[in-house]
Each structure stands twice: as C-alpha cells, then as structure tokens.
Design a protein around this motif. Structure first.
Motif, PDB file in Angstrom:
ATOM      1  N   ILE A   3       0.851  -1.185   0.000  1.00  0.00           N
ATOM      2  CA  ILE A   3       0.000   0.000   0.000  1.00  0.00           C
ATOM      3  C   ILE A   3       0.892   1.242   0.000  1.00  0.00           C
ATOM      4  CG2 ILE A   3      -1.920  -1.139   1.155  1.00  0.00           C
ATOM      5  CD1 ILE A   3      -1.000   0.188   3.725  1.00  0.00           C
ATOM      6  N   PRO A   4       0.426   2.340  -0.566  1.00  0.00           N
ATOM      7  CA  PRO A   4       1.264   3.551  -0.635  1.00  0.00           C
ATOM      8  C   PRO A   4       1.512   4.185   0.741  1.00  0.00           C
ATOM      9  CG  PRO A   4      -0.458   3.587  -2.309  1.00  0.00           C
ATOM     10  CD  PRO A   4      -0.786   2.467  -1.381  1.00  0.00           C
ATOM     11  N   VAL A   5       0.436   4.372   1.540  1.00  0.00           N
ATOM     12  CA  VAL A   5       0.551   5.064   2.823  1.00  0.00           C
ATOM     13  C   VAL A   5      -0.118   4.221   3.905  1.00  0.00           C
ATOM     14  CG1 VAL A   5       0.035   7.164   4.131  1.00  0.00           C
ATOM     15  CG2 VAL A   5       0.490   7.301   1.661  1.00  0.00           C
ATOM     16  N   ALA A  18      -5.538  10.845   8.174  1.00  0.00           N
ATOM     17  CA  ALA A  18      -6.161  10.092   7.084  1.00  0.00           C
ATOM     18  C   ALA A  18      -7.222  10.921   6.379  1.00  0.00           C
ATOM     19  CB  ALA A  18      -6.777   8.802   7.623  1.00  0.00           C
ATOM     20  N   ARG A  19      -7.980  11.706   7.135  1.00  0.00           N
ATOM     21  CA  ARG A  19      -9.024  12.546   6.550  1.00  0.00           C
ATOM     22  C   ARG A  19      -8.425  13.660   5.696  1.00  0.00           C
ATOM     23  NH1 ARG A  19     -13.972  13.745   4.392  1.00  0.00           N
ATOM     24  NH2 ARG A  19     -14.444  15.932   4.753  1.00  0.00           N
ATOM     25  N   VAL A  20      -7.390  14.341   6.200  1.00  0.00           N
ATOM     26  CA  VAL A  20      -6.756  15.419   5.437  1.00  0.00           C
ATOM     27  C   VAL A  20      -6.163  14.871   4.142  1.00  0.00           C
ATOM     28  CG1 VAL A  20      -4.897  17.117   5.438  1.00  0.00           C
ATOM     29  CG2 VAL A  20      -6.337  16.850   7.468  1.00  0.00           C
ATOM     30  N   LEU A  21      -5.515  13.724   4.224  1.00  0.00           N
ATOM     31  CA  LEU A  21      -4.977  13.112   3.010  1.00  0.00           C
ATOM     32  C   LEU A  21      -6.108  12.760   2.046  1.00  0.00           C
ATOM     33  CD1 LEU A  21      -2.256  10.729   4.525  1.00  0.00           C
ATOM     34  CD2 LEU A  21      -1.872  12.873   3.301  1.00  0.00           C
ATOM     35  N   HIS A  22      -7.203  12.224   2.582  1.00  0.00           N
ATOM     36  CA  HIS A  22      -8.334  11.798   1.746  1.00  0.00           C
ATOM     37  C   HIS A  22      -8.914  12.959   0.946  1.00  0.00           C
ATOM     38  CE1 HIS A  22     -12.047   9.906   0.466  1.00  0.00           C
ATOM     39  NE2 HIS A  22     -12.753  10.811   1.130  1.00  0.00           N
ATOM     40  N   ASP A  59      -8.843  22.043   8.451  1.00  0.00           N
ATOM     41  CA  ASP A  59      -8.135  21.419   7.327  1.00  0.00           C
ATOM     42  C   ASP A  59      -8.805  20.119   6.913  1.00  0.00           C
ATOM     43  OD1 ASP A  59      -6.274  23.435   7.236  1.00  0.00           O
ATOM     44  OD2 ASP A  59      -4.765  22.369   8.421  1.00  0.00           O
ATOM     45  N   ALA A  60      -9.423  19.447   7.878  1.00  0.00           N
ATOM     46  CA  ALA A  60     -10.101  18.181   7.600  1.00  0.00           C
ATOM     47  C   ALA A  60     -11.514  18.380   7.073  1.00  0.00           C
ATOM     48  CB  ALA A  60     -10.139  17.317   8.866  1.00  0.00           C
ATOM     49  N   GLY A  61     -11.971  19.635   7.000  1.00  0.00           N
ATOM     50  CA  GLY A  61     -13.320  19.909   6.512  1.00  0.00           C
ATOM     51  C   GLY A  61     -14.407  19.481   7.470  1.00  0.00           C
ATOM     52  N   ARG A 108     -16.004   9.593  16.194  1.00  0.00           N
ATOM     53  CA  ARG A 108     -17.103   9.117  15.353  1.00  0.00           C
ATOM     54  C   ARG A 108     -17.209   9.927  14.060  1.00  0.00           C
ATOM     55  NH1 ARG A 108     -21.863  11.058  14.381  1.00  0.00           N
ATOM     56  NH2 ARG A 108     -21.770  12.547  16.120  1.00  0.00           N
ATOM     57  N   ILE A 109     -17.162  11.255  14.165  1.00  0.00           N
ATOM     58  CA  ILE A 109     -17.321  12.053  12.942  1.00  0.00           C
ATOM     59  C   ILE A 109     -16.105  11.880  12.027  1.00  0.00           C
ATOM     60  CG2 ILE A 109     -18.831  13.700  14.106  1.00  0.00           C
ATOM     61  CD1 ILE A 109     -16.529  15.732  14.017  1.00  0.00           C
ATOM     62  N   LEU A 110     -14.946  11.624  12.607  1.00  0.00           N
ATOM     63  CA  LEU A 110     -13.769  11.363  11.783  1.00  0.00           C
ATOM     64  C   LEU A 110     -13.917  10.055  11.030  1.00  0.00           C
ATOM     65  CD1 LEU A 110     -11.031  12.535  14.280  1.00  0.00           C
ATOM     66  CD2 LEU A 110     -11.336  13.438  11.972  1.00  0.00           C
ATOM     67  N   LEU A 111     -14.365   9.001  11.719  1.00  0.00           N
ATOM     68  CA  LEU A 111     -14.556   7.706  11.065  1.00  0.00           C
ATOM     69  C   LEU A 111     -15.607   7.807   9.955  1.00  0.00           C
ATOM     70  CD1 LEU A 111     -14.460   5.301  14.140  1.00  0.00           C
ATOM     71  CD2 LEU A 111     -12.807   5.371  12.262  1.00  0.00           C
ATOM     72  N   GLU A 112     -16.682   8.526  10.230  1.00  0.00           N
ATOM     73  CA  GLU A 112     -17.752   8.653   9.241  1.00  0.00           C
ATOM     74  C   GLU A 112     -17.320   9.456   8.023  1.00  0.00           C
ATOM     75  OE1 GLU A 112     -20.976  10.319  11.431  1.00  0.00           O
ATOM     76  OE2 GLU A 112     -21.557   8.407  12.367  1.00  0.00           O
ATOM     77  N   SER A 113     -16.265  10.239   8.157  1.00  0.00           N
ATOM     78  CA  SER A 113     -15.804  11.071   7.051  1.00  0.00           C
ATOM     79  C   SER A 113     -14.868  10.327   6.105  1.00  0.00           C
ATOM     80  CB  SER A 113     -15.079  12.309   7.596  1.00  0.00           C
ATOM     81  OG  SER A 113     -13.810  11.971   8.128  1.00  0.00           O
ATOM     82  N   LEU A 114     -14.476   9.101   6.463  1.00  0.00           N
ATOM     83  CA  LEU A 114     -13.532   8.329   5.660  1.00  0.00           C
ATOM     84  C   LEU A 114     -14.257   7.258   4.846  1.00  0.00           C
ATOM     85  CD1 LEU A 114     -10.735   7.806   8.334  1.00  0.00           C
ATOM     86  CD2 LEU A 114     -10.632   9.339   6.348  1.00  0.00           C
TER      87      LEU A 114
END
Length: 258
Positions: A3-5, A18-22, A59-61, A108-114
C-alpha cells in the motif's frame, strides 16, 4: 500486500491525518488493533484549542460538525484545596478558545468522514522494519505482511513504530490514575455535581488528587490520582474490572462530596 501510505492507529491523530490526506486525493490505509470502533471506551472530554486542534479540524473539513459536538459550559474550571475549600472558579464565558467535546464523538465524525474500507480493524502491529528508500515492512499479529512506501506511527505510548526512530520508551513517573463515573449526577450525586460545576474540577494535595469533568447527560467522569510505587500498582488485579476497596485510602473521594 503493498500500500502507498500506512497509518498505524485509529485514534484522533491517525484519523485526522487520514481525513486530510483523503480530501486532498491521497489514499491512506489505517490499521487499528481494536476489533471494532465499539471495542472499548474512548476516554472523556477534550478541550480543542483554537490555535491548533480547531485548525486541524478546519483542514479536515469537519469544523462545522465539530461545533455541533461542543458541550456548553464545559470550559468552566474549579479548584479546591485538600479540605474542599473552593480556591478559584473560572466560569465559561464562551471566550476561552478551548471548547470541550467528547473524545468518542469526535472520533465518530472522523470515522464517518472516511471511506468504509479506510480503517482495517483487528490489525494489531507486531513489528515494523525498514526496507530502505523510505519503504517499510509491517507484520501484524495474525501473520499478515504488508509493505508500504510511507509509514506513519499514531499508535500511542507503546508504539511499534517509534523504535524505528528512537530507543526512548515510556517510563512510570510514580502517579497512577483510577477512572470512575457517576451517572445521573444531578439527581443521585447532587453535592458532587455542584462541586464539579459545568466543566472541570481539581482538588489536589501533595501526592494525590481528584480531577473530575462534567459530561453530557448528567455524567461525572472522575480520575483519582495517587503517588504509589510501581510494585503497588502491579499488585492490583484489574482483570475483574473492579478495584479492591483496600487499594484506595478511605478519604480519597472526599473532595467530590463536599
């Protein structure tokens, strides 16, 4: 598998990255040792400061969703001496720049954003080694082997990634914390609820202290701190989930009930 990252650890740091990269079009795979998001509690309240944590959420929106999680009044702080005398009461006037949110809800909101497949649960990292040119090999507890072009360690105090960078290890400083909760505190523990107030409470003395935080839905989340040798801590059997009464001094919770 290559995998790359690879990000080790699905705590807040790993998930924000992970969210910012996404949202910038870079796919990252997060590996987490817990079997699922509900495998264990995620701690208590967190103060998210305007000069760092809030900037990361922007930054993560996720800043607007973060605002919906803020616990009103949570920035209040109260300080007592060892006899329960109130020394200082800093009210929450909304200008403190460090609103409080529940760690679990923020996660929770971070997981839901991925993307659904971004986090691989039940992947406890056993070892990591360099392959040169920035690449690394990862071996997980189930025997799975993964190589990656970029490895990020966000796996906490006993990180399996940190030894690639330093030989520093966590050291016991002499303080042990016991965590407890009081539910429906406004009804069943009114004096404690009044002592804590709407935010955090500190009752400290040399070598010991009580710290508590008011959480949503009438919950008081408290920590009892004691200075004890490591051998004393190791002698307590925590496998039952119950702390022997003999382990704590009789007056260790007095400050919460004044």
């Amino acid at each position: 598998m290559h995998i790359p990252v690879a990000i080790i650890g699905a705590g807040l740091g790993g998930l924000v990255l992970a969210r910012v990269l996404h949202i910038n079009g870079i796919r990252a795979t997060v590996y987490e040792g817990d079997a699922s998001p509900e495998a264990r509690l995620q701690g208590g309240m967190l103060d998210i400061h305007d000069f760092n944590g809030q900037l990361g959420l922007k930054d993560a929106g996720l800043y607007e969703q973060f605002l919906e999680l803020i616990h009103p009044g949570g920035q209040q702080s109260r300080f007592f001496d060892k006899d329960g005398t109130l020394l200082m009461d800093n009210p929450d006037d909304g200008k403190g720049g460090r609103p409080e949110v529940q760690r679990g809800e923020l996660r929770r909101i971070l997981l839901e954003s991925l993307p659904e497949d971004a986090v691989h649960w039940g992947h406890k990292l056993s070892s990591a080694r360099s392959l040169g040119d920035g690449r690394h090999e990862l071996i997980f507890a189930d025997g799975q082997l993964v190589t990656t072009d970029l490895l990020i360690g966000a796996d906490g105090a006993w990180s399996k990634v940190r030894p690639l960078l330093t030989d520093a290890t966590p050291t016991y400083t002499g303080l042990v914390f016991f965590e407890t909760w009081l539910n429906d505190a406004d009804v069943h523990h009114r004096e404690s609820a009044q002592a804590v107030g709407g935010g955090s409470m500190f009752a400290l003395a040399p070598g010991k202290g009580i710290m508590a935080h008011c959480e949503p839905d009438g919950v008081l989340h408290a920590y009892i701190a004691l200075r004890r040798p490591k051998a004393w801590v190791d002698s307590i059997d925590v496998s039952t989930g119950q702390l022997p009464k003999a382990a704590l001094p009789r007056n260790s919770t007095a400050g919460l009930h004044r």
